[in-house]
Scaffold this motif. Structure first.
Motif, mmCIF file in Angstrom:
data_model
loop_
_atom_site.group_PDB
_atom_site.id
_atom_site.type_symbol
_atom_site.label_atom_id
_atom_site.label_comp_id
_atom_site.label_asym_id
_atom_site.label_seq_id
_atom_site.Cartn_x
_atom_site.Cartn_y
_atom_site.Cartn_z
ATOM 1 N N VAL A 134 59.797 48.174 65.081
ATOM 2 C CA VAL A 134 60.349 46.864 65.440
ATOM 3 C C VAL A 134 59.753 46.378 66.758
ATOM 4 N N ALA A 135 59.655 47.269 67.714
ATOM 5 C CA ALA A 135 59.043 46.891 68.991
ATOM 6 C C ALA A 135 57.581 46.525 68.803
ATOM 7 N N LEU A 136 56.909 47.182 67.867
ATOM 8 C CA LEU A 136 55.498 46.870 67.605
ATOM 9 C C LEU A 136 55.334 45.434 67.128
ATOM 10 N N LYS A 137 56.187 44.974 66.224
ATOM 11 C CA LYS A 137 56.091 43.600 65.731
ATOM 12 C C LYS A 137 56.341 42.603 66.855
ATOM 13 N N ILE A 138 57.294 42.904 67.716
ATOM 14 C CA ILE A 138 57.590 41.989 68.826
ATOM 15 C C ILE A 138 56.398 41.870 69.771
ATOM 16 N N VAL A 139 55.799 42.991 70.120
ATOM 17 C CA VAL A 139 54.665 42.970 71.055
ATOM 18 C C VAL A 139 53.432 42.363 70.386
ATOM 19 N N GLU A 140 53.274 42.559 69.092
ATOM 20 C CA GLU A 140 52.147 41.931 68.391
ATOM 21 C C GLU A 140 52.274 40.415 68.411
ATOM 22 N N GLU A 141 53.486 39.895 68.290
ATOM 23 C CA GLU A 141 53.687 38.452 68.395
ATOM 24 C C GLU A 141 53.363 37.969 69.811
ATOM 25 N N MET A 142 53.738 38.732 70.817
ATOM 26 C CA MET A 142 53.385 38.378 72.193
ATOM 27 C C MET A 142 51.870 38.360 72.384
ATOM 28 N N ALA A 143 51.180 39.371 71.827
ATOM 29 C CA ALA A 143 49.726 39.449 71.968
ATOM 30 C C ALA A 143 49.046 38.299 71.247
ATOM 31 N N ALA A 144 49.574 37.915 70.067
ATOM 32 C CA ALA A 144 48.988 36.788 69.330
ATOM 33 C C ALA A 144 49.147 35.491 70.108
#
Length: 253
Positions: A134-144
């Motif tokens: 779940v944290a991975l998806k959140i940080v991936e959205e931040m990176a995008a």
């Protein structure tokens, strides 16, 4: 009767015993440098073997005795330094193996963007109490989002800041680039080879023409010599008698 001691047998026994002592000394020297026998002192082992009298005193023994080796200090192996985000960094590279080819700025004091990504993911996990995925998806959205904003600024020629995304863009397919480079190198090698073959063929044609010209000159000289020889032969030949008809006409006149 009284048995007589064989001196040759005694010498052979002494030789075998001396060989065993030498082998012991060699093994002791080996063990002194390995983990097997670090507690054994080389000087003490050597003195014990020399006291038996079966081995000659080596030349290095006096120097070893004058300056004995220092005691080896035993210490525990230091523990491996592990950071909390190291596991997340390995997971990042497993998901994106191409990111291993990203260059690293050794002069920069800022952490690598992959470490920043892992630290941000770990922070989200601890703050929001969510699992790793779940944290991975959140940080991936931040990176995008960071990549989108930075790309727009870079397109306008304005400075941008990147913490979760790379500053350099790798080509979409590295294998195609390698194949293109190999194709270019192959074409250059082929062109060079064709040029060498053309030069070789041209040299062979020039040599063939030269041989043909020399042969024609030789044949022309031979023909001229034969004609000259024939002319000389005709001049040296005796005059032929006049024909009978011509002589009769002369008589009639």
């Amino acid at each position: 009767g009284r048995s007589v001691r064989n001196p040759f047998r005694a010498s052979s026994v002494m030789a075998r015993r001396g060989g065993r002592e030498v082998a012991k000394l060699a093994i002791s020297q080996f063990r002194s440098q390995t983990r097997i026998g670090r507690r054994k002192a080389l000087l003490g082992e050597t003195e014990k073997i020399l006291r038996s009298g079966h081995v000659e005193v080596p030349k290095w023994f006096e120097a070893l005795k004058a300056v004995p080796p220092t005691a080896q200090m035993s210490a525990m192996r230091p523990e491996r330094i592990v950071y909390p985000e190291d596991k997340l960094i390995r997971a990042y590279y497993n998901r994106n193996p191409r990111e291993r080819f990203q260059p690293i700025d050794l002069a920069s004091h800022e952490p690598h963007y992959v470490r920043n990504f892992a630290r941000r993911q770990l922070k989200v996990m601890n703050r929001n109490r969510v699992p790793e995925d779940v944290a991975l998806k959140i940080v991936e959205e931040m990176a995008a989002e960071e990549d989108r904003v930075a790309s727009e600024l870079e397109a306008q020629g304005l400075p941008s800041t990147r913490h979760l995304t790379p500053k350099h863009t790798l080509q979409s397919n590295i294998l195609e680039t390698i194949q293109q480079e190999e194709e270019i190198a192959w074409q250059l090698a082929k062109k060079f080879k064709m040029a060498r073959l053309a030069d070789k063929r041209e040299a062979e044609m020039a040599a063939k023409k030269e041989r043909k010209r020399e042969l024609e000159e030789k044949q022309a000289l031979e023909a001229a010599g034969a004609a000259e020889e024939e002319q000389v032969t005709q001049e040296d030949a005796p005059a032929e008698p006049e024909r009978e008809g011509k002589s009769n006409e002369t008589l009639k006149e």
